[in-house]
Enzyme design. Structure first.
Site, PDB file in Angstrom:
ATOM      1  CE  LYS A  13      -4.026  -2.392   1.662  1.00 43.17           C
ATOM      2  NZ  LYS A  13      -5.249  -2.409   2.456  1.00 43.17           N
ATOM      3  CG  HIS A  95      -7.018  -2.607  -3.128  1.00 46.18           C
ATOM      4  ND1 HIS A  95      -7.564  -1.923  -2.075  1.00 46.18           N
ATOM      5  CD2 HIS A  95      -6.355  -3.658  -2.602  1.00 46.18           C
ATOM      6  CE1 HIS A  95      -7.233  -2.537  -0.951  1.00 46.18           C
ATOM      7  NE2 HIS A  95      -6.500  -3.596  -1.244  1.00 46.18           N
ATOM      8  CD  GLU A 143      -8.100  -7.324  -0.402  1.00 46.28           C
ATOM      9  OE1 GLU A 143      -6.989  -7.811  -0.204  1.00 46.28           O
ATOM     10  OE2 GLU A 143      -8.306  -6.099  -0.440  1.00 46.28           O
ATOM     11  N   GLY A 183      -7.594  -8.471   6.778  1.00 54.15           N
ATOM     12  CA  GLY A 183      -7.394  -8.878   8.168  1.00 54.15           C
ATOM     13  C   GLY A 183      -6.540 -10.107   8.375  1.00 54.15           C
TER      14      GLY A 183
END
Ligand code: G3P
Length: 225
Positions: A13, A95, A143, A183
């Site tokens: 990221k 994303h 996700e 997570g």
């Protein structure tokens, strides 16, 4: 170029902990843990570090995003040809922190194929997995945004979204690799994902924000070995 599955994909990221030299250090950790454990590990460095890092490590590197545009008179975009020239094997797309129109995802997936690049397309839920699988990317990574960065693993907190995504995607195209993310921080989380049918995980904070990223990655890799 395909990834060896199952795979751990580290998306670093835009964290401060993954910029510049720190990003290279994380990539070297991924490389050495992959060598040591035999587990397939890929990394998506920060965009400005991609070429520099890809030149220095043997593991597969991916862009975090690419625009569905041809090379040419454009400013500030990441075109797929440049991703290839940087030495990356492909790119993440869509994303939830960098969402795209489905038409743009489609165009990027098709362009990437022509260039021999792989695409890991993120999907926020099972419906999105279904719609995006029809574009036949290399991989779908499911996700759920609510669990991203939470430390609460999707593979434990929402196993259904993983198993359902595997089911719907494989019905559409068997050869799409299904990953899951959000997570994931421990080897147990990875093991749970694999048991649900995922062929790998996409993760970030569990390694990037860890006090000891190498130890965190070794633990994660233990979920695959
Ligand atoms: O792309 C990986 C991601 O969104 C999951 O983030 O921090 O929950 O592992 P994290």
């Amino acid at each position: 170029m395909a990834l060896k599955l199952p795979v751990i994909v580290l998306n670093v990221k835009s964290y401060r902990e993954s910029m510049g030299e720190k990003g290279l250090a994380l990539a070297r950790i991924c490389e050495s843990v992959a060598e040591e454990t035999g587990v397939s590990i890929a990394i998506a460095p920060q965009q400005v570090d991609l070429a520099w890092i890809a030149r220095q490590v043997k593991i597969s590197c991916l862009a975090q995003h690419a625009d569905a545009l041809e090379a040419g008179s454009r400013t500030g975009y990441v075109v797929l040809e440049a991703v290839k020239a940087a030495g990356a094997v492909g790119t993440l797309l869509n994303h939830s922190e960098h969402p795209m129109d489905i038409a743009d995802v489609d165009a990027a997936v098709q362009q990437a194929k022509q260039l021999g690049l792989i695409t890991i397309v993120c999907a926020k839920d099972t419906d999105a997995s279904t719609a995006l699988a029809k574009l036949r990317p290399y991989s779908i990574a499911v996700e759920p945004p609510a669990l991203i960065g939470s430390g609460i693993a999707v593979s434990k907190a929402d196993p259904k979204i993983v198993s359902e995504s595997v089911e719907v995607v494989k019905k559409i195209y068997k050869d799409i690799a299904v990953l899951c993310g959000a997570g994931i921080t421990t080897g147990e989380d990875v093991r749970a994902a694999i048991e649900l049918g995922a062929e790998g995980v996409l993760l970030a904070s569990g390694v990037v924000k860890a006090k000891d990223p190498r130890a965190a990655l070794l633990d994660l890799a233990g979920g695959i070995r």
